[in-house]
Design an enzyme around this catalytic site. Structure first.
Site, PDB file in Angstrom:
ATOM      1  N   HIS A  13       0.807  -1.226   0.000  1.00 36.41           N
ATOM      2  CA  HIS A  13       0.000   0.000   0.000  1.00 36.41           C
ATOM      3  C   HIS A  13       0.841   1.277   0.000  1.00 36.41           C
ATOM      4  O   HIS A  13       0.659   2.165  -0.822  1.00 36.41           O
ATOM      5  CB  HIS A  13      -0.879   0.023   1.245  1.00 36.41           C
ATOM      6  CG  HIS A  13      -1.787  -1.156   1.387  1.00 36.41           C
ATOM      7  ND1 HIS A  13      -3.001  -1.276   0.740  1.00 36.41           N
ATOM      8  CD2 HIS A  13      -1.654  -2.289   2.124  1.00 36.41           C
ATOM      9  CE1 HIS A  13      -3.577  -2.422   1.084  1.00 36.41           C
ATOM     10  NE2 HIS A  13      -2.780  -3.056   1.893  1.00 36.41           N
TER      11      HIS A  13
HETATM   12  O1  RIB Z   1      -4.189   0.053   5.166  1.00 32.97           O
HETATM   13  C1  RIB Z   1      -2.821  -0.030   4.857  1.00 32.97           C
HETATM   14  C2  RIB Z   1      -2.027   0.864   5.733  1.00 32.97           C
HETATM   15  O2  RIB Z   1      -2.094   0.406   7.073  1.00 32.97           O
HETATM   16  C3  RIB Z   1      -0.527   0.874   5.395  1.00 32.97           C
HETATM   17  O3  RIB Z   1      -0.007   2.135   5.698  1.00 32.97           O
HETATM   18  C4  RIB Z   1       0.052  -0.153   6.308  1.00 32.97           C
HETATM   19  O4  RIB Z   1       1.431   0.107   6.626  1.00 32.97           O
HETATM   20  C5  RIB Z   1      -0.795   0.034   7.530  1.00 32.97           C
HETATM   21  O5  RIB Z   1      -0.241   1.104   8.257  1.00 32.97           O
END
Ligand code: RIB
Ligand code: CA
Length: 324
Positions: free
Chosen positions: A247
């Site tokens: 992500h």
């Molecule tokens: O939903 C994904 C996010 O949540 C990313 O930033 C991952 O590192 C967690 O922090």
């Protein structure tokens, strides 16, 4: 490329496996002048996220200020994601004993002083809950003209991964998210709408080990852990086992390769208290509120181009470290 032609950047994160891969991309890009890395609680406590940042940045040979941020969300009780990132937070991978030292400035002081001193507006990359940035904007509104853009991985127009409607970073601290989204500072939101499309298949990820560098080998070990834990999450779409979402990498990729991403400007408001919906980023697609858009919400990506950028970063970082 001299610093005058580089873009000044502050990175706020909660390492975290995908935060680490985001840092690898950011520090592999010559056009970014990374002034500061600030840390907050999110994936893990600030003790662990700070250690992970110092360890990973030591391993990738970066001399950058690392400043610890707030320990808790503004109102909510911290909920971590050790089920995804592991008890230590970077999978089961030991990167390095940190030689980089934690700054004696707090995250908010360091951000404020660097922003006010910067000759040109700064881009903030944020890949965790927005606690630090929300608090900064509340305590020091005078920094707003010095923030060119906040590129945030978080939120979701549709769906969630912490609840059926809320993404983790927004869910952990919805109040901070709302403070940032109502601040008037330009925002680019890489929510689940785009990060779920920017997936790397298991077969593609297997290529990491063929890069033949110690960095790539360790990154492959970390991603193997992440692939398994992501596939065990209750709120994942089908085929999650075969599609790995890094992500946070999107928050930097959308800056250095904007041609890979598509999005539109919408008004976004944060649900603060809903029994089922707290932390949801409510994207006003139909302009029902009539309010001025406050974010560019990314919704599409050239997946193959993103994968290529990811592996290019891993190759560059691996080879740069071999030269040290
Ligand atoms: O939903 C994904 C996010 O949540 C990313 O930033 C991952 O590192 C967690 O922090
Ligand atoms: Ca993160």
């Amino acid at each position: 490329m001299d610093n005058l032609n580089k873009t000044p950047v502050i990175i706020d994160c909660d390492p975290g496996i995908d935060d680490a891969m985001m840092l690898a991309l950011a520090f592999s890009r010559p056009e970014l002048d990374i002034k500061l890395v600030t840390i907050e609680a999110g994936n893990l406590s600030t003790d662990k996220t700070t250690y992970n940042a110092l360890s990973f940045l030591t391993y990738i040979g970066q001399e950058v200020e690392v400043a610890r941020g707030l320990e808790q969300p503004i109102f909510r009780t911290l909920e971590v994601a050790e089920d995804i990132h592991g008890e230590g937070g970077l999978g089961n991978v030991k990167w390095a004993d940190p030689t980089l030292k934690e700054s004696d400035r707090t995250a908010i002081t360091a951000m404020c002083e660097i922003l006010l001193a910067s000759e040109q507006p700064v881009i903030i990359v944020a890949t965790g809950p927005l606690t630090n940035i929300g608090a900064l904007l509340l305590a020091h509104p005078e920094v707003k003209p010095k923030i060119k853009l906040i590129s945030w991985m978080g939120g979701a127009a549709v769906g969630g991964n912490m609840s059926t409607t809320a993404e983790f970073n927004s869910y952990v601290d919805p109040h901070a998210t709302e403070l940032v989204f109502r601040s008037g500072v330009p925002i680019m939101m890489s929510g689940l709408d785009v990060t779920h499309k920017a997936y790397i298949t298991r077969e593609e990820m297997a290529k990491l080990r063929t890069l033949g560098t110690p960095f790539a080998e360790k990154a492959a070990d970390m991603m193997k852990f992440y692939t398994f834990t992501q596939s065990q999450t209750p709120f994942h779409p089908p085929h999650f086992e075969e599609q790995i979402r890094v992500h946070d990498v999107c928050a930097v990729a959308a800056l250095v390769a904007p041609e890979l991403f598509q999005g539109d400007d919408y008004y976004v408001e944060i649900e603060l208290e809903g029994r089922l919906t707290a932390g949801s980023t409510i994207v006003d697609y139909a302009n029902k509120t009539g309010k001025t858009p406050n974010a560019k919400v990314l919704h599409s990506v050239d997946r193959e181009g993103f994968v290529e950028l990811f592996f290019e970063a891993c190759t560059i970082m691996g080879e740069k470290l071999l030269e040290k």
